[in-house]
Design a protein around this motif. Sequence first.
Motif, short mmCIF file in Angstrom:
data_model
loop_
_atom_site.label_atom_id
_atom_site.label_comp_id
_atom_site.label_asym_id
_atom_site.label_seq_id
_atom_site.Cartn_x
_atom_site.Cartn_y
_atom_site.Cartn_z
N VAL A 190 0.84 -1.21 0.00
CA VAL A 190 0.00 0.00 0.00
C VAL A 190 0.87 1.25 0.00
O VAL A 190 0.63 2.20 -0.75
CB VAL A 190 -0.95 0.00 1.21
N ALA B 203 2.44 1.69 -3.39
CA ALA B 203 1.43 2.07 -4.38
C ALA B 203 1.15 3.57 -4.27
O ALA B 203 0.99 4.25 -5.29
CB ALA B 203 0.14 1.28 -4.16
N ARG B 204 1.10 4.08 -3.06
CA ARG B 204 0.90 5.52 -2.85
C ARG B 204 2.07 6.33 -3.38
O ARG B 204 1.90 7.38 -3.97
CB ARG B 204 0.70 5.81 -1.37
N ARG C 135 2.64 5.04 -7.60
CA ARG C 135 1.48 5.11 -8.49
C ARG C 135 1.65 4.23 -9.73
O ARG C 135 1.64 4.72 -10.87
CB ARG C 135 1.22 6.56 -8.91
N VAL D 151 -1.00 -3.47 -9.52
CA VAL D 151 -0.33 -4.16 -8.41
C VAL D 151 -0.62 -5.65 -8.56
O VAL D 151 -1.78 -6.06 -8.63
CB VAL D 151 -0.82 -3.68 -7.03
N THR E 5 -5.56 -4.83 -1.01
CA THR E 5 -6.32 -4.57 -2.24
C THR E 5 -7.40 -3.52 -1.97
O THR E 5 -7.60 -2.59 -2.76
CB THR E 5 -6.98 -5.86 -2.76
N VAL F 31 -5.78 -0.07 -1.76
CA VAL F 31 -5.29 0.40 -3.06
C VAL F 31 -6.44 0.82 -3.97
O VAL F 31 -6.40 1.87 -4.62
CB VAL F 31 -4.44 -0.70 -3.75
N LEU G 125 -5.41 4.02 -6.42
CA LEU G 125 -3.97 4.05 -6.67
C LEU G 125 -3.56 3.23 -7.89
O LEU G 125 -2.62 3.58 -8.60
CB LEU G 125 -3.21 3.52 -5.44
N VAL H 39 -5.68 -3.91 -9.39
CA VAL H 39 -5.05 -4.99 -8.64
C VAL H 39 -5.33 -6.33 -9.32
O VAL H 39 -6.48 -6.67 -9.57
CB VAL H 39 -5.54 -5.04 -7.19
#
Length: 221
Positions: free
Chosen positions: A41, A44-45, A48, A52, A67, A70, A75, A78
């Motif tokens: 997470v 992902a932030r 970007r 994922v 998940t 996200v 973001l 998934v």
Amino acid sequence: MTIRVLVAEDQSAVRAGLVLILRSAPDIEVAGEAADGEEAVALARELRPDLVLMDIQMPRLDGVSATRAVVAEGLADVLVLTTFDLDEYVFGALRAGAAGFLLKNAEAGELLTAVRTVARGEGLIAPAVTRRLIAEFAAPASAPASARPSRGAADPETLSGLTRREREVLSCLGEGLSNAQIAVRLTMAEATVKTHVSRLLGKLGLRSRVQAAVLAQELGI
């Protein structure tokens, strides 16, 4: 267009194998690697990525919770790595808005195809996986309630706000058709199909094509 992928897998050997496969494709870039859900997470932030690749079972924060975070924050899409002896996790990932599901024993080519498919917005991947997922998710009422994820969206009145075309597209999603296949079936441009899919998801309050496919199966349309 290069697809930027964040790989989230707690087993280092498996993660290294996934990264090796992804890096073999000229159109895919490994944006980062995460060893647990919390790191997934956070990265992902920060990074970007477009997608994922998320393992279900990870320490600190499981793949379902990761998940959910996200997807809720918008973001990335998934793609969940899963096995079918863990149905409750699959259902959880579905509710969380996962865009696709892939068996962990998938061949290299299947993995690359799945990544490209989800990156194109084609959430229904690996037909053998999605058919079983849909069948189990939309199981008869005799199935234990604890084994069935509830969304409260299976009331036929739910579809009252859809146009005729949107209903037709939803029916095609229930069959597991891709945007290109829907375009041929309904004689429309693929871009138009994408627009219809986006609109019907919004109207139905769904996060993914997989959820839409399940709803179509539940309602028998």
